[in-house]
Design an enzyme around this catalytic site. Structure first.
Site, PDB file in Angstrom:
ATOM      1  N   SER A 178       0.829  -1.209   0.000  1.00 43.32           N
ATOM      2  CA  SER A 178       0.000   0.000   0.000  1.00 43.32           C
ATOM      3  C   SER A 178       0.862   1.257   0.000  1.00 43.32           C
ATOM      4  O   SER A 178       1.841   1.365   0.727  1.00 43.32           O
ATOM      5  CB  SER A 178      -0.900   0.017   1.240  1.00 43.32           C
ATOM      6  N   THR A 188      -8.745  -1.554   2.183  1.00 42.96           N
ATOM      7  CA  THR A 188      -8.424  -1.991   0.837  1.00 42.96           C
ATOM      8  C   THR A 188      -8.777  -3.470   0.694  1.00 42.96           C
ATOM      9  O   THR A 188      -9.377  -4.071   1.591  1.00 42.96           O
ATOM     10  CB  THR A 188      -6.960  -1.629   0.485  1.00 42.96           C
ATOM     11  N   LYS A 235     -13.331  -4.380   1.572  1.00 43.00           N
ATOM     12  CA  LYS A 235     -14.232  -3.247   1.277  1.00 43.00           C
ATOM     13  C   LYS A 235     -15.722  -3.584   1.447  1.00 43.00           C
ATOM     14  O   LYS A 235     -16.522  -2.709   1.737  1.00 43.00           O
ATOM     15  CB  LYS A 235     -13.975  -2.700  -0.129  1.00 43.00           C
ATOM     16  N   GLY A 272     -14.847  -3.067 -17.660  1.00 45.92           N
ATOM     17  CA  GLY A 272     -14.780  -3.835 -16.413  1.00 45.92           C
ATOM     18  C   GLY A 272     -16.013  -3.613 -15.563  1.00 45.92           C
ATOM     19  O   GLY A 272     -16.688  -2.581 -15.674  1.00 45.92           O
ATOM     20  N   GLY A 283     -16.146  -4.720 -11.946  1.00 43.66           N
ATOM     21  CA  GLY A 283     -15.853  -5.074 -10.552  1.00 43.66           C
ATOM     22  C   GLY A 283     -16.172  -3.921  -9.617  1.00 43.66           C
ATOM     23  O   GLY A 283     -16.913  -2.993  -9.964  1.00 43.66           O
ATOM     24  N   ALA A 316     -14.289  -1.441  -8.556  1.00 46.55           N
ATOM     25  CA  ALA A 316     -13.832  -0.112  -8.995  1.00 46.55           C
ATOM     26  C   ALA A 316     -14.813   0.484  -9.994  1.00 46.55           C
ATOM     27  O   ALA A 316     -15.069   1.693  -9.996  1.00 46.55           O
ATOM     28  CB  ALA A 316     -12.440  -0.209  -9.614  1.00 46.55           C
ATOM     29  N   TYR A 350      -1.817   2.915 -11.894  1.00 46.26           N
ATOM     30  CA  TYR A 350      -0.816   4.001 -11.885  1.00 46.26           C
ATOM     31  C   TYR A 350       0.610   3.508 -12.070  1.00 46.26           C
ATOM     32  O   TYR A 350       1.524   4.324 -12.166  1.00 46.26           O
ATOM     33  CB  TYR A 350      -0.935   4.857 -10.614  1.00 46.26           C
TER      34      TYR A 350
END
Length: 293
Positions: free
Chosen positions: A22, A69, A73, A134, A136, A138, A234
């Site tokens: 993380s 995380t 969640k 996607g 999921g 996110a 990222y």
């Protein structure tokens, strides 16, 4: 100079399993140092079967708040006294704070996602079309974010029809459901030419698949010039997906800004203050990832 931790130091942290990768401690501790506050933000590896006892322990030792995380969640929700309507809508909590001796959960991923679209790339989204790759967890935050921005149409594209239907049904009691449609991957060729915003929420393009993109070069060739391509990944920077999109004349946004902005939103909740050092948080992550600017 290392910070001195005392019995007065207030505790913040992130729970996950695994959690050693993380980046939240890097970003939050940089902000805390800049603000000169006696807080520390720590990573806590917690296995799912220990979640309940860990949260009780956090209450006992006076933890002020924590980030959540993978894989907690959803699992955290029944252990909280209250969750915000936003977190309820998307069925996931990523930020918990201690308020009046109770745990309160919210989701700052939505704020994190929309921040660059509300500031740097601000425009009138009410005539625009979003295409989300996607379906999921996110993707749920992204759908909620696009709804909040007022997109005219939101298309969610996935490979598994059953999961797509579940994704859609999860929102069946929500007003958001009017705005979005689900599609199978085969329908992408007709959606990409309409996309003003194309978002990758899949893990394709991140380690170990850094040379891959969720879309073929042929598919992305139909992305309109001036569209925004947004990858929640990222590292690597830029991903294959964003490199391809930029070649088509698209504007690229990567997941680092979302990571920074969801952290900023969380810190404001924990510290109960509106001013947090965004630039220091961004810089700390860039330095840590060797992306120095």
């Amino acid at each position: 100079m290392t910070k001195e931790i005392t019995g007065k130091t207030k505790l913040l942290g992130v729970i996950g399993h695994p959690v050693e990768h993380s980046l939240s401690p890097v970003m939050h501790n940089a902000a805390i140092a800049q603000l000169g506050l006696d807080y520390i933000y720590l990573p806590f590896p917690i296995e799912p079967q220990n979640l309940e006892v860990a949260i009780a322990g956090f209450a006992a030792v006076g933890v002020v708040g924590f980030s959540v995380t993978i894989p907690h969640k959803q699992g955290i929700i029944p252990l909280l006294s209250e969750i915000t309507p936003l977190a309820q809508t998307i069925g996931a909590v990523n930020t918990v704070s201690r308020q009046n001796h109770k745990w309160v959960g919210t989701n700052t991923d939505i704020e994190g996602f929309i921040a660059p679209l509300q500031t740097t790339y601000k425009q009138d989204w009410s005539q625009k079309v979003a295409v989300i790759l996607g379906n999921g967890g996110a993707a749920r935050a992204v759908v909620a974010g696009c709804t909040q921005l007022g997109f005219a149409q939101i298309h969610v594209v996935g490979r598994n029809m059953q999961r797509l239907h579940e994704f859609r049904n999860n929102w069946s009691n929500s007003p958001l459901v009017e705005k979005f449609q689900v599609h199978q991957w085969e329908e992408l060729p007709k959606l990409i030419p309409q996309a003003n915003l194309l978002v990758n929420t899949t893990p394709i393009g991140m380690y170990p698949k850094v040379d891959e993109s969720p879309l073929s070069v042929e598919e992305i060739a139909n992305l309109p010039t001036g569209a925004i391509a947004y990858d929640l990944i990222y590292i690597p920077k830029p991903t294959q997906f964003l490199q391809q999109a930029e070649k088509q004349g698209a504007i690229a946004i990567d997941g680092l800004e979302m990571l920074v902005q969801q952290g900023v939103a969380a810190l404001k909740i924990w510290l109960q203050q509106e001013i947090v050092p965004v630039e220091v948080m961004r810089q700390a992550l860039q330095n840590h990832l060797g992306l120095g600017k």
